[in-house]
Design an enzyme around this catalytic site. Structure first.
Site, PDB file in Angstrom:
ATOM      1  N   ASP A   9     -16.593 -50.159  26.800  1.00 44.96           N
ATOM      2  CA  ASP A   9     -16.799 -50.563  28.204  1.00 44.96           C
ATOM      3  C   ASP A   9     -16.200 -51.961  28.374  1.00 44.96           C
ATOM      4  O   ASP A   9     -15.794 -52.597  27.403  1.00 44.96           O
ATOM      5  CB  ASP A   9     -18.303 -50.562  28.540  1.00 44.96           C
ATOM      6  CG  ASP A   9     -18.592 -50.916  30.005  1.00 44.96           C
ATOM      7  OD1 ASP A   9     -17.810 -50.519  30.890  1.00 44.96           O
ATOM      8  OD2 ASP A   9     -19.590 -51.600  30.276  1.00 44.96           O
ATOM      9  N   SER A  10     -16.207 -52.428  29.616  1.00 44.62           N
ATOM     10  CA  SER A  10     -15.754 -53.802  29.877  1.00 44.62           C
ATOM     11  C   SER A  10     -16.800 -54.820  29.423  1.00 44.62           C
ATOM     12  O   SER A  10     -16.480 -55.980  29.191  1.00 44.62           O
ATOM     13  CB  SER A  10     -15.515 -53.969  31.376  1.00 44.62           C
ATOM     14  OG  SER A  10     -16.728 -53.700  32.076  1.00 44.62           O
ATOM     15  N   CYS A  73     -17.410 -46.134  30.726  1.00 46.14           N
ATOM     16  CA  CYS A  73     -17.091 -46.958  31.889  1.00 46.14           C
ATOM     17  C   CYS A  73     -16.481 -46.043  32.946  1.00 46.14           C
ATOM     18  O   CYS A  73     -15.451 -45.392  32.679  1.00 46.14           O
ATOM     19  CB  CYS A  73     -16.091 -48.036  31.483  1.00 46.14           C
ATOM     20  SG  CYS A  73     -15.449 -49.011  32.860  1.00 46.14           S
ATOM     21  N   GLU A 151     -25.361 -57.754  33.500  1.00 43.93           N
ATOM     22  CA  GLU A 151     -24.958 -58.650  32.394  1.00 43.93           C
ATOM     23  C   GLU A 151     -25.996 -59.762  32.232  1.00 43.93           C
ATOM     24  O   GLU A 151     -26.399 -60.097  31.113  1.00 43.93           O
ATOM     25  CB  GLU A 151     -23.577 -59.264  32.674  1.00 43.93           C
ATOM     26  CG  GLU A 151     -22.425 -58.275  32.633  1.00 43.93           C
ATOM     27  CD  GLU A 151     -21.970 -57.912  31.214  1.00 43.93           C
ATOM     28  OE1 GLU A 151     -22.152 -58.709  30.276  1.00 43.93           O
ATOM     29  OE2 GLU A 151     -21.426 -56.800  31.056  1.00 43.93           O
ATOM     30  N   CYS A 187     -21.596 -46.483  37.813  1.00 45.77           N
ATOM     31  CA  CYS A 187     -21.119 -47.586  36.978  1.00 45.77           C
ATOM     32  C   CYS A 187     -22.138 -47.677  35.864  1.00 45.77           C
ATOM     33  O   CYS A 187     -23.350 -47.670  36.125  1.00 45.77           O
ATOM     34  CB  CYS A 187     -21.076 -48.890  37.765  1.00 45.77           C
ATOM     35  SG  CYS A 187     -20.823 -50.347  36.706  1.00 45.77           S
ATOM     36  N   HIS A 189     -23.109 -49.974  34.073  1.00 41.69           N
ATOM     37  CA  HIS A 189     -24.006 -51.136  34.105  1.00 41.69           C
ATOM     38  C   HIS A 189     -25.292 -50.836  34.891  1.00 41.69           C
ATOM     39  O   HIS A 189     -26.331 -51.458  34.637  1.00 41.69           O
ATOM     40  CB  HIS A 189     -23.318 -52.336  34.781  1.00 41.69           C
ATOM     41  CG  HIS A 189     -22.414 -53.107  33.863  1.00 41.69           C
ATOM     42  ND1 HIS A 189     -21.188 -52.631  33.468  1.00 41.69           N
ATOM     43  CD2 HIS A 189     -22.559 -54.324  33.270  1.00 41.69           C
ATOM     44  CE1 HIS A 189     -20.618 -53.526  32.669  1.00 41.69           C
ATOM     45  NE2 HIS A 189     -21.423 -54.563  32.539  1.00 41.69           N
TER      46      HIS A 189
END
Ligand code: DGL
Length: 273
Positions: A9-10, A73, A151, A187, A189
């Site tokens: 993932d990013s 992702c 994050e 997403c 996240h």
């Protein structure tokens, strides 16, 4: 030790995919790779993602020799999955918005797709909507803020329902949004903020993501090596996990702050590519 799988993932979003994979296949060695030097993906152009992701995955595969790659992702998958598959000579599992199960479960026939700005504008989402939700109103909202909040949460910052509420309102305030009953967390996240999102809605909404389906797909592709029967739902103690490592594309203070959360996902070693 057998070859690992590589989960990519990013940033930390892919941990929401790693968790169900770990629960289903606790003995499987894992390398979790985060392209934090390229983060965030969701505000980048299609051309940037299509150029960056296959090249980086090529380097990661050369270094870690995984038996399978999971692109955890939605942004990278909806833009670059076919490029990655063409470039790599091993199974690649992508993460695409869970529109099919959300539409199947919707009673009101209004569903929402909450993803990054890059994901929600993809033709891939048009195709999934046409194929699986043709009789639904499909609302879309792109949020960079939820990515930042996820994050921050994993780095130890307290995130509240009030922080995420404006992002959910990006769906519920649209015409037809008052009838919305299912929200696709498009997403990776966003499932990391599941509790905050559930508390933020104007009413009870069903949130749907693809993590469990991806875990089943990985188990299927790895065939007999799956040590736990599909459908096993008991959470696995961290101590039973095969050792996992996290690899970032840049060392910085945010990565240091993530170390305790990474440990909680069984990723005790943190390194830089
Ligand atoms: N976690 C990623 C996704 O599923 C994107 C986050 C970002 O880098 O913007 O789309």
């Amino acid at each position: 030790m057998s070859a690992p799988i590589l989960v990519f993932d990013s940033g930390v979003g892919g941990l929401s995919v790693l968790a169900p994979i770990r629960a289903l296949l606790p003995g499987l060695p894992v390398v979790y790779a985060a392209d934090n030097a390229g983060f965030p993906y969701g505000t980048r152009s299609e051309a940037e993602i299509a150029a960056r992701v296959p090249a980086l995955l090529g380097r990661l595969v050369e270094r870690f020799r995984p038996r399978l790659v999971v692109i955890a992702c939605n942004t990278a998958s909806t833009i670059a999955l076919s490029h990655v598959r063409a470039a790599l000579d091993l199974p690649v599992v992508g993460t695409v918005p869970a529109i099919k199960p959300a539409a199947a479960a919707s009673r009101t026939r209004v569903i929402g797709v909450l993803g990054t700005a890059a994901t929600v504008r993809q033709p891939y989402v048009d195709r999934l909507s046409a194929e699986f939700a043709a009789d639904c109103l499909v609302l879309r909202h792109g949020s960079a803020r939820l990515v930042e909040l996820a994050e921050a949460k994993l780095a130890g910052t307290v995130v509240t329902a009030a922080d995420v509420a404006p992002e959910l309102a990006g769906l519920t305030d649209q015409p037809g949004g008052d009838r919305l009953d299912r929200v696709v967390l498009a997403c990776t996240h966003f499932p990391l903020l599941a509790a905050e999102l559930a508390a933020a809605g104007p009413r009870a909404l069903g949130f749907v993501d693809g993590g469990a389906g991806i875990a089943r797909r990985v188990a299927h592709l790895l065939g007999a090596s799956a040590p736990t029967p599909i459908g096993a739902s008991a959470p696995t103690p961290i101590g039973a996990f095969a050792p996992g490592r996290a690899v970032f594309t840049r060392a910085d203070a945010h990565v240091d702050a993530l170390a305790p959360a990474l440990k909680g996902f069984g990723l005790a070693t943190v390194e830089t590519l």
